[in-house]
Design a protein around this motif. Structure first.
Motif, mmCIF file in Angstrom:
data_model
loop_
_atom_site.group_PDB
_atom_site.id
_atom_site.type_symbol
_atom_site.label_atom_id
_atom_site.label_comp_id
_atom_site.label_asym_id
_atom_site.label_seq_id
_atom_site.Cartn_x
_atom_site.Cartn_y
_atom_site.Cartn_z
ATOM 1 N N VAL A 1 0.844 -1.191 0.000
ATOM 2 C CA VAL A 1 0.000 0.000 0.000
ATOM 3 C C VAL A 1 0.877 1.238 0.000
ATOM 4 O O VAL A 1 1.648 1.457 0.930
ATOM 5 N N ALA A 2 0.764 2.045 -1.024
ATOM 6 C CA ALA A 2 1.546 3.268 -1.116
ATOM 7 C C ALA A 2 1.094 4.259 -0.049
ATOM 8 O O ALA A 2 -0.074 4.297 0.323
ATOM 9 N N GLY A 3 2.030 5.044 0.442
ATOM 10 C CA GLY A 3 1.678 6.081 1.401
ATOM 11 C C GLY A 3 1.680 5.628 2.842
ATOM 12 O O GLY A 3 1.421 6.420 3.740
ATOM 13 N N THR A 4 1.905 4.342 3.089
ATOM 14 C CA THR A 4 1.976 3.865 4.462
ATOM 15 C C THR A 4 3.434 3.628 4.831
ATOM 16 O O THR A 4 4.241 3.237 4.000
ATOM 17 N N ASP A 5 3.758 3.853 6.058
ATOM 18 C CA ASP A 5 5.132 3.681 6.520
ATOM 19 C C ASP A 5 5.103 3.014 7.889
ATOM 20 O O ASP A 5 4.657 3.624 8.874
ATOM 21 N N PRO A 6 5.536 1.758 8.016
ATOM 22 C CA PRO A 6 6.061 0.927 6.943
ATOM 23 C C PRO A 6 4.971 0.420 6.006
ATOM 24 O O PRO A 6 3.787 0.506 6.327
ATOM 25 N N ALA A 7 5.367 -0.100 4.862
ATOM 26 C CA ALA A 7 4.428 -0.518 3.826
ATOM 27 C C ALA A 7 3.607 -1.717 4.278
ATOM 28 O O ALA A 7 4.096 -2.597 4.980
#
Length: 245
Positions: free
Chosen positions: A48-54
């Protein structure tokens, strides 16, 4: 030449017999998804883009068909998003025109731990981010067992963002008051196995206060009822989705 002709005829007869034996097997239909056969369709994997960590996810190929639904599948403590792929659920939903996505919750499968999900507010924000980044539009949220820690607070605070809710003996149901459940207007399918005399029955005592619910009990199934009775589980899930469309 005359000596080789009988040998060629015998070889031809053997080949014909082999074809006769193989044809019935070729015509045999594979079992339905969830009953021991690989599901038809492909599943793409990503983060998922935009999440940290993915956050890792699996999604059945194919766009959502007109009039169909988005479905987001969570998982129990002993499982991951791969469970829904192996069971054939992702491919089955996609075959019906739904957009089916399963994620690995933080600390499970290919998703690393995430400190922000230690609180209820953090878990609600986490699911909000998942819906936003994956473009899920009012999905049906499927939540077995441990994932209730994520799904229940989201249901109570953001139920208007869900088209439906499918709790499968989720944990954490006692953390909320009857009045909180009574305020939720999200259509709900409560699922559990009749052999799950612990968490299944316990969750029902709280979830039955949801105003728009129905209950399906899978006979001969335990806590992970979708694994014990995949055919019955899929039938109940598809029936519920059909009512929501």
């Amino acid at each position: 030449m005359s000596r080789s002709r009988p040998a060629l005829l015998a070889l031809g007869a053997l080949l014909a017999c082999a074809l006769v034996l193989l044809l019935p097997a070729a015509r045999r239909r594979p079992p339905a998804p969830g009953r021991g056969a690989p599901a038809n369709g492909t599943v793409r994997r990503g983060t998922v883009a935009g999440t940290d960590p993915a956050v890792a996810y699996r999604e059945a190929a194919g766009p959502r068909a007109p009039g169909r639904l988005d479905v987001l599948l969570l998982h129990g403590q002993a499982f991951t998003s791969a469970t829904w792929e192996a069971l054939g659920t992702l491919a089955l939903l996609a075959g019906e025109g739904h957009r089916a996505v399963a994620i690995d919750l933080p600390g499970y499968g290919d998703s690393p731990p995430m400190g922000t999900v230690a609180t209820q507010q953090g878990r609600v924000a986490f699911l909000e981010r998942i819906l936003e980044e994956l473009g899920l539009q009012k999905p049906v949220l499927v939540s077995p067992s441990m994932s209730g820690r994520f799904a229940l607070p989201f249901l109570l605070l953001r139920g208007d963002r869900l088209a439906g809710f499918v709790p499968i003996a989720p944990v954490g149901t006692r953390d909320y008051a009857v009045g909180q459940y009574q305020q939720v207007q999200t259509p709900t399918l409560i699922l559990y196995g009749d052999r799950d005399t612990g968490l299944g029955h316990q969750a029902l005592q709280s979830l039955r206060h949801l105003p728009r619910h129905r209950v399906v009990v899978l006979p001969g199934a335990g806590h992970a009822c979708y694994l014990d009775k995949p055919g019955d589980f899929h039938q109940a899930l598809l029936g519920f989705l059909g009512q929501l469309q």
